[in-house]
Design an enzyme around this catalytic site. Structure first.
Site, PDB file in Angstrom:
ATOM      1  N   THR A 196       0.823  -1.231   0.000  1.00 21.91           N
ATOM      2  CA  THR A 196       0.000   0.000   0.000  1.00 21.91           C
ATOM      3  C   THR A 196       0.846   1.265   0.000  1.00 21.91           C
ATOM      4  O   THR A 196       0.401   2.306  -0.463  1.00 21.91           O
ATOM      5  CB  THR A 196      -0.997   0.022   1.176  1.00 21.91           C
ATOM      6  OG1 THR A 196      -0.291   0.115   2.422  1.00 21.91           O
ATOM      7  CG2 THR A 196      -1.871  -1.218   1.179  1.00 21.91           C
ATOM      8  N   PRO A 241      -0.927   7.048   0.720  1.00 22.78           N
ATOM      9  CA  PRO A 241      -1.156   5.661   0.318  1.00 22.78           C
ATOM     10  C   PRO A 241      -2.635   5.315   0.387  1.00 22.78           C
ATOM     11  O   PRO A 241      -3.264   5.470   1.433  1.00 22.78           O
ATOM     12  CB  PRO A 241      -0.358   4.860   1.352  1.00 22.78           C
ATOM     13  CG  PRO A 241      -0.177   5.764   2.517  1.00 22.78           C
ATOM     14  CD  PRO A 241      -0.360   7.174   2.058  1.00 22.78           C
ATOM     15  N   LEU A 242      -3.178   4.843  -0.723  1.00 24.22           N
ATOM     16  CA  LEU A 242      -4.572   4.387  -0.708  1.00 24.22           C
ATOM     17  C   LEU A 242      -4.573   2.915  -0.280  1.00 24.22           C
ATOM     18  O   LEU A 242      -4.747   2.011  -1.096  1.00 24.22           O
ATOM     19  CB  LEU A 242      -5.224   4.612  -2.073  1.00 24.22           C
ATOM     20  CG  LEU A 242      -5.489   6.085  -2.413  1.00 24.22           C
ATOM     21  CD1 LEU A 242      -6.367   6.208  -3.649  1.00 24.22           C
ATOM     22  CD2 LEU A 242      -6.137   6.841  -1.251  1.00 24.22           C
ATOM     23  N   HIS A 243      -4.386   2.726   1.045  1.00 20.20           N
ATOM     24  CA  HIS A 243      -4.272   1.366   1.593  1.00 20.20           C
ATOM     25  C   HIS A 243      -5.466   0.489   1.207  1.00 20.20           C
ATOM     26  O   HIS A 243      -5.328  -0.531   0.540  1.00 20.20           O
ATOM     27  CB  HIS A 243      -4.235   1.404   3.127  1.00 20.20           C
ATOM     28  CG  HIS A 243      -3.172   2.252   3.732  1.00 20.20           C
ATOM     29  ND1 HIS A 243      -1.859   1.884   3.787  1.00 20.20           N
ATOM     30  CD2 HIS A 243      -3.234   3.466   4.347  1.00 20.20           C
ATOM     31  CE1 HIS A 243      -1.153   2.805   4.416  1.00 20.20           C
ATOM     32  NE2 HIS A 243      -1.963   3.781   4.759  1.00 20.20           N
ATOM     33  N   ASP A 244      -6.638   0.884   1.706  1.00 20.12           N
ATOM     34  CA  ASP A 244      -7.791  -0.019   1.630  1.00 20.12           C
ATOM     35  C   ASP A 244      -8.311  -0.262   0.208  1.00 20.12           C
ATOM     36  O   ASP A 244      -8.764  -1.389  -0.092  1.00 20.12           O
ATOM     37  CB  ASP A 244      -8.917   0.501   2.543  1.00 20.12           C
ATOM     38  CG  ASP A 244      -8.494   0.481   4.012  1.00 20.12           C
ATOM     39  OD1 ASP A 244      -7.586  -0.297   4.362  1.00 20.12           O
ATOM     40  OD2 ASP A 244      -9.072   1.245   4.815  1.00 20.12           O
TER      41      ASP A 244
END
Ligand code: BDR
Ligand code: CA
Length: 313
Positions: A196, A241-244
């Site tokens: 991520t 960060p676009l983790h999900d």
């Protein structure tokens, strides 16, 4: 191929919000049976409310949203207002949601869905601490073998941690729950920080979202803009960060990602490394592999996918 049936378990969170929008914009790939809220980034009354705000932004007040566990299995809740703001979803203001919260507890919804849908057809998508999922597994052990797969955001290894030097937030908040899930025997795909932290927004993409001229585009731009300032200050990175969203993107196009099927254990004892995901990347133990640990992403492909799907809303 018919869309995968999923339950999104979440603690919105701006990146959770983008993940939910991506899922709701992708009916040919995923069918969202319900969204289950858990305490995490902020306390439960805010995460369930935020989940409903996001559904309304997507124009989908019909989606079923359930409230789940308000605290980890055995520990006090740790939250992340320092990242997500006081509401958990700071950014452009939105009115309170008018769509209803379901009466049923999220854990009971998860159990009922797994018992009533054909076995091996439901994918669980945890985007927050694993409390709801572990509680469901403990309350109804018969459902464990009925889960098709768990695709989750959590953990980190070479990238270290983000809430402590060694632990990622979702796992750190409820390590005992994570241990239940990682030892359950269910097929697990993990999107850890190792992947991520490569899914970084940039100015051009945020401006592109705004220029869509839609409510969803405006909210995605505002949410990620808000979220970005924390990570840019912390890591000196170019974006947030676009983790999900990696979890949903993996379901839509797994070819965007790469990783290794390895053993991952959760540290639950040590103060220093509590919540660490101890990943046997080099396969130096004979512990049985239990998770596909993703560590790379085709960054531009991911953001093209997001752009195309968010533009539909
Ligand atoms: C995870 O923690 C939360 O702050 C984010 O929503 C994401 O799920 C990243 O560590
Ligand atoms: Ca989250």
């Amino acid at each position: 191929m018919s869309p995968r049936k999923i339950i999104i378990d979440t603690d919105p969170g701006q990146d959770d919000a983008v993940a939910i929008l991506l899922a709701l914009a992708s009916p040919e790939d995923v069918e969202v049976l319900g969204i289950t809220a858990v305490a995490g980034n902020v306390p439960l009354p805010l995460t369930e409310k935020n989940a409903r705000i996001v559904c309304e932004v997507a124009g989908r007040p019909d989606v079923k949203v359930f409230a789940g566990c308000d605290a980890p299995l055995i520990r006090p809740l740790v939250t992340a207002e320092h990242v997500h703001g006081k509401t958990g979803l700071d950014g452009p203001a939105r009115p309170d949601p008018t769509m209803p919260l379901q009466d049923q507890h999220a854990v009971d919804f998860i159990i009922e869905t797994l018992r009533t849908q054909p076995s091996d057809t439901i994918t669980l998508c945890p985007l927050g601490p694993l409390t709801n999922i572990a509680t469901a597994f403990q309350k109804a052990p018969d459902i464990v073998e009925r889960v098709h797969q768990i695709v989750l955001m959590g953990g980190g290894f070479f990238e270290g941690g983000n809430i402590t030097p060694s632990a990622e937030f979702n796992i750190y908040v409820d390590p005992e729950a994570a241990e239940v899930v990682f030892r359950s025997g269910v097929s697990i795909v993990m999107c850890p920080l190792d992947v991520t932290h490569k899914a970084l927004t940039d100015r051009t993409w945020i401006e592109k979202m705004e220029s869509l001229g839609t409510l969803a585009g405006h909210m995605v731009a505002g949410w990620t803009d808000f979220f970005e300032r924390f990570d840019v200050a912390k890591y000196g990175s170019t974006g947030a960060p676009l983790h999900d969203p990696c979890v949903i993107a993996y379901l839509i196009d797994p070819k965007l990602f790469d990783g290794r099927f390895i053993n991952v254990e959760i540290e639950t004892k040590s103060d220093l490394t509590l919540g660490m995901t101890v990943a046997d990347w080099w396969r130096v133990t004979d512990r049985k592999p239990n998770a596909l640990f993703l560590n790379s992403v085709h960054r531009d492909g991911l953001f093209d996918l997001l752009s195309e799907r968010i533009a539909r809303l």
